[in-house]
Design an enzyme around this catalytic site. Structure first.
Site, short mmCIF file in Angstrom:
data_model
loop_
_atom_site.label_atom_id
_atom_site.label_comp_id
_atom_site.label_asym_id
_atom_site.label_seq_id
_atom_site.Cartn_x
_atom_site.Cartn_y
_atom_site.Cartn_z
N ILE A 170 -4.51 -26.34 0.41
CA ILE A 170 -3.04 -26.24 0.42
C ILE A 170 -2.52 -25.64 1.73
CG2 ILE A 170 -2.77 -23.96 -0.68
CD1 ILE A 170 -0.61 -25.37 -2.48
N VAL A 183 -6.80 -18.58 -3.23
CA VAL A 183 -5.79 -19.31 -2.47
C VAL A 183 -4.83 -18.33 -1.79
CG1 VAL A 183 -4.18 -19.69 -4.42
CG2 VAL A 183 -4.32 -21.36 -2.56
N ASP A 184 -4.57 -17.20 -2.40
CA ASP A 184 -3.69 -16.16 -1.84
C ASP A 184 -4.23 -15.69 -0.49
OD1 ASP A 184 -1.73 -14.23 -1.67
OD2 ASP A 184 -2.46 -13.02 -3.34
N SER A 207 -3.52 -19.79 -11.78
CA SER A 207 -4.19 -19.00 -12.85
C SER A 207 -5.57 -19.51 -13.28
CB SER A 207 -3.32 -18.85 -14.11
OG SER A 207 -2.29 -17.92 -13.90
N TYR A 218 -8.05 -15.72 -12.45
CA TYR A 218 -7.27 -15.37 -13.64
C TYR A 218 -7.74 -16.08 -14.91
CZ TYR A 218 -3.92 -12.47 -11.03
OH TYR A 218 -3.33 -11.48 -10.29
P1 ADP Z 1 -5.57 -17.21 -9.77
O1 ADP Z 1 -5.76 -15.74 -9.52
O2 ADP Z 1 -4.12 -17.57 -10.05
O3 ADP Z 1 -6.52 -17.74 -10.79
P2 ADP Z 1 -7.20 -18.28 -7.54
O4 ADP Z 1 -6.84 -18.26 -6.10
O5 ADP Z 1 -8.35 -17.45 -7.98
O6 ADP Z 1 -5.84 -17.89 -8.32
O7 ADP Z 1 -7.48 -19.77 -8.00
C1 ADP Z 1 -6.46 -20.73 -8.24
C2 ADP Z 1 -6.96 -22.10 -7.80
O8 ADP Z 1 -6.78 -22.24 -6.40
C3 ADP Z 1 -8.45 -22.37 -8.05
O9 ADP Z 1 -8.59 -23.70 -8.55
C4 ADP Z 1 -9.06 -22.25 -6.65
O10 ADP Z 1 -10.23 -23.05 -6.52
C5 ADP Z 1 -7.93 -22.82 -5.84
N1 ADP Z 1 -7.95 -22.59 -4.38
C6 ADP Z 1 -8.62 -21.66 -3.65
N2 ADP Z 1 -8.37 -21.82 -2.34
C7 ADP Z 1 -7.52 -22.89 -2.22
C8 ADP Z 1 -6.91 -23.58 -1.13
N3 ADP Z 1 -7.07 -23.20 0.14
N4 ADP Z 1 -6.11 -24.66 -1.41
C9 ADP Z 1 -5.89 -25.06 -2.69
N5 ADP Z 1 -6.43 -24.44 -3.76
C10 ADP Z 1 -7.24 -23.38 -3.53
#
Ligand code: ADP
Length: 170
Positions: A8, A30-31, A114, A118
């Site tokens: 993303i 992703v954060d 999530s 999460y």
């Molecule tokens: P949460 O704490 O809301 O569960 P996470 O970041 O742990 O958030 O995961 C949410 C989703 O984002 C997961 O499917 C993870 O694989 C995905 N993710 C991680 N990095 C990226 C990225 N750079 N682009 C898109 N999705 C991502």
């Protein structure tokens, strides 16, 4: 809406959504990727909000990202399903889309909120995401295209299945 495999942080959507935590001060997954790609000005902008409750959303510029805006929303932590998780996840999608609409975004990209750390069950989360997005698009004036950007194939297949089921049942 569309479903894609990808990162993303590379999205050229007008707004990308960040699956944040309630501190809005960055985290893993992703954060962390969004903060690394946007540069330190993103953290400085996020500090000014003094956090954000689960299910609500806040908007900042995209700084070094290709996206114009980042919409930050803390999704619910899965606690077994009896802690309003479904409504809170719906709120995260709905409130993010409402902010995108308010800021006249035509294109919006979401990660799978999530379903990482999460631990929200993937199929259930995908059904909520698809229904909330499709419902929103019926009445949106600014937002034209919403893309779910899935980071792995298992996640992508879950969203494809949810969209197929939604289209069959509506
Ligand atoms: P949460 O704490 O809301 O569960 P996470 O970041 O742990 O958030 O995961 C949410 C989703 O984002 C997961 O499917 C993870 O694989 C995905 N993710 C991680 N990095 C990226 C990225 N750079 N682009 C898109 N999705 C991502």
């Amino acid at each position: 809406m569309e479903i894609q495999l990808g990162d993303i942080t590379k999205s050229k959507a007008d707004a990308i959504v960040n699956a944040a935590n309630t501190s809005l001060l960055g985290g893993g997954g992703v954060d962390g990727a969004i903060h690394r790609a946007a540069g330190p000005k993103l953290l400085a902008a996020c500090r000014k909000f003094n956090g954000c409750p689960t299910g609500e959303a806040r908007i900042t510029p995209g700084f070094l990202l290709p996206a114009k805006f980042v919409i930050h929303t803390p999704g619910p932590i899965w606690q077994g399903g009896q802690k309003h998780e479904a409504q809170l996840l719906r709120n995260s999608y709905q409130n993010s889309l409402a902010l995108a609409e308010k800021y006249a975004c035509q294109t919006v990209a979401f990660p799978s909120i999530s379903t990482g750390v999460y631990a929200y069950p993937l199929a259930a989360a995908a059904n909520i995401a698809v229904a909330t997005i499709q419902n929103f698009l019926k009445q949106a004036k600014q937002v034209q295209q919403v893309t779910m950007i899935c980071f792995d194939e298992v996640t992508m297949r879950a969203y494809q299945r949810a969209l197929t089921d939604h289209l069959k049942n509506t």
